[in-house]
Design a protein around this motif. Structure first.
Motif, PDB file in Angstrom:
ATOM      1  N   ALA A  58       0.834  -1.207   0.000  1.00  0.00           N
ATOM      2  CA  ALA A  58       0.000   0.000   0.000  1.00  0.00           C
ATOM      3  C   ALA A  58       0.867   1.257   0.000  1.00  0.00           C
ATOM      4  CB  ALA A  58      -0.922  -0.005   1.216  1.00  0.00           C
ATOM      5  N   LEU A  59       1.902   1.273   0.820  1.00  0.00           N
ATOM      6  CA  LEU A  59       2.787   2.440   0.852  1.00  0.00           C
ATOM      7  C   LEU A  59       3.552   2.604  -0.457  1.00  0.00           C
ATOM      8  CD1 LEU A  59       4.228   2.300   4.480  1.00  0.00           C
ATOM      9  CD2 LEU A  59       2.590   3.941   3.544  1.00  0.00           C
ATOM     10  N   GLY A  60       3.997   1.503  -1.036  1.00  0.00           N
ATOM     11  CA  GLY A  60       4.733   1.573  -2.302  1.00  0.00           C
ATOM     12  C   GLY A  60       3.871   2.093  -3.433  1.00  0.00           C
ATOM     13  N   ILE A  61       2.657   1.558  -3.572  1.00  0.00           N
ATOM     14  CA  ILE A  61       1.754   2.033  -4.623  1.00  0.00           C
ATOM     15  C   ILE A  61       1.377   3.489  -4.369  1.00  0.00           C
ATOM     16  CG2 ILE A  61      -0.562   1.771  -5.600  1.00  0.00           C
ATOM     17  CD1 ILE A  61      -0.291  -1.252  -5.065  1.00  0.00           C
ATOM     18  N   GLY A  62       1.022   3.799  -3.134  1.00  0.00           N
ATOM     19  CA  GLY A  62       0.594   5.164  -2.804  1.00  0.00           C
ATOM     20  C   GLY A  62       1.699   6.185  -3.017  1.00  0.00           C
ATOM     21  N   PHE A  63       2.896   5.882  -2.531  1.00  0.00           N
ATOM     22  CA  PHE A  63       4.004   6.830  -2.684  1.00  0.00           C
ATOM     23  C   PHE A  63       4.357   7.040  -4.153  1.00  0.00           C
ATOM     24  CE2 PHE A  63       8.577   7.773  -2.963  1.00  0.00           C
ATOM     25  CZ  PHE A  63       8.588   8.973  -2.265  1.00  0.00           C
ATOM     26  N   ALA A  64       4.417   5.953  -4.916  1.00  0.00           N
ATOM     27  CA  ALA A  64       4.778   6.070  -6.335  1.00  0.00           C
ATOM     28  C   ALA A  64       3.743   6.895  -7.098  1.00  0.00           C
ATOM     29  CB  ALA A  64       4.915   4.682  -6.953  1.00  0.00           C
ATOM     30  N   MET A  65       2.471   6.625  -6.862  1.00  0.00           N
ATOM     31  CA  MET A  65       1.427   7.361  -7.592  1.00  0.00           C
ATOM     32  C   MET A  65       1.384   8.831  -7.191  1.00  0.00           C
ATOM     33  SD  MET A  65      -1.767   4.756  -8.014  1.00  0.00           S
ATOM     34  CE  MET A  65      -2.710   5.992  -8.900  1.00  0.00           C
ATOM     35  N   LEU A  66       1.523   9.119  -5.904  1.00  0.00           N
ATOM     36  CA  LEU A  66       1.467  10.517  -5.463  1.00  0.00           C
ATOM     37  C   LEU A  66       2.706  11.301  -5.907  1.00  0.00           C
ATOM     38  CD1 LEU A  66      -0.160  10.221  -1.953  1.00  0.00           C
ATOM     39  CD2 LEU A  66      -1.175  11.116  -4.054  1.00  0.00           C
ATOM     40  N   LEU A  67       3.860  10.655  -5.912  1.00  0.00           N
ATOM     41  CA  LEU A  67       5.061  11.326  -6.397  1.00  0.00           C
ATOM     42  C   LEU A  67       4.936  11.634  -7.885  1.00  0.00           C
ATOM     43  CD1 LEU A  67       7.937  12.341  -5.878  1.00  0.00           C
ATOM     44  CD2 LEU A  67       8.748  10.048  -6.415  1.00  0.00           C
ATOM     45  N   MET A  68       4.449  10.673  -8.646  1.00  0.00           N
ATOM     46  CA  MET A  68       4.250  10.888 -10.081  1.00  0.00           C
ATOM     47  C   MET A  68       3.257  12.012 -10.319  1.00  0.00           C
ATOM     48  SD  MET A  68       1.754  10.172 -12.676  1.00  0.00           S
ATOM     49  CE  MET A  68       0.724   9.141 -11.719  1.00  0.00           C
ATOM     50  N   SER A  69       2.157  12.030  -9.566  1.00  0.00           N
ATOM     51  CA  SER A  69       1.175  13.098  -9.778  1.00  0.00           C
ATOM     52  C   SER A  69       1.704  14.456  -9.359  1.00  0.00           C
ATOM     53  CB  SER A  69      -0.133  12.856  -9.041  1.00  0.00           C
ATOM     54  OG  SER A  69      -0.194  11.736  -8.330  1.00  0.00           O
ATOM     55  N   ALA A  70       2.484  14.515  -8.297  1.00  0.00           N
ATOM     56  CA  ALA A  70       3.045  15.797  -7.867  1.00  0.00           C
ATOM     57  C   ALA A  70       4.011  16.351  -8.915  1.00  0.00           C
ATOM     58  CB  ALA A  70       3.753  15.650  -6.526  1.00  0.00           C
ATOM     59  N   LEU A  71       4.868  15.503  -9.429  1.00  0.00           N
ATOM     60  CA  LEU A  71       5.847  15.972 -10.421  1.00  0.00           C
ATOM     61  C   LEU A  71       5.178  16.346 -11.744  1.00  0.00           C
ATOM     62  CD1 LEU A  71       8.755  13.483  -9.714  1.00  0.00           C
ATOM     63  CD2 LEU A  71       8.598  15.886  -9.050  1.00  0.00           C
ATOM     64  N   MET A  72       4.239  15.534 -12.196  1.00  0.00           N
ATOM     65  CA  MET A  72       3.534  15.868 -13.443  1.00  0.00           C
ATOM     66  C   MET A  72       2.664  17.105 -13.244  1.00  0.00           C
ATOM     67  SD  MET A  72       4.574  14.085 -15.864  1.00  0.00           S
ATOM     68  CE  MET A  72       3.400  14.622 -17.071  1.00  0.00           C
TER      69      MET A  72
END
Length: 103
Positions: A58-72
């Motif tokens: 859950a942390l891995g999926i959540g962190f990866a998706m939120l980091l991608m959305s923040a940068l994009m």
């Protein structure tokens, strides 16, 4: 002289950052939905393996998706406001000279 960025204007900056926050709220909802679906599918296929497995996933999926959305989101903010167009390219003259057939 350095050109002014559209983000220097407080009204435009407030509008751009409000749009960014709205995008991040939307992506937080999408991320939570994806994490819940992933956890349900993992539990359905594997059963209860270990709580640490589910927490890490859950942390891995959540962190990866939120980091991608923040940068994009920052890319969209920069491009959408015209901030990208206000840079000074010190190599611009070199690129123009390289295409010159006289050289």
């Amino acid at each position: 002289m350095i050109p002014r960025s559209p983000l220097d204007d407080p009204k435009q900056a407030a509008h751009a950052w409000a749009r960014y926050r709205r995008l991040m709220r939307f992506m937080m909802g999408v991320t939570l939905a994806v994490v819940v679906v992933a956890m349900a599918l993992l539990y359905k296929h594997n059963g209860f393996v270990s709580i640490h497995f589910y927490i890490a996933t859950a942390l891995g999926i959540g962190f990866a998706m939120l980091l991608m959305s923040a940068l994009m989101g920052l890319v969209f903010l920069s491009s959408g406001t015209g901030h990208d167009a206000t840079i000074i390219d010190p190599l611009e003259d070199d690129a123009d000279n390289k295409d010159d057939p006289k050289d």
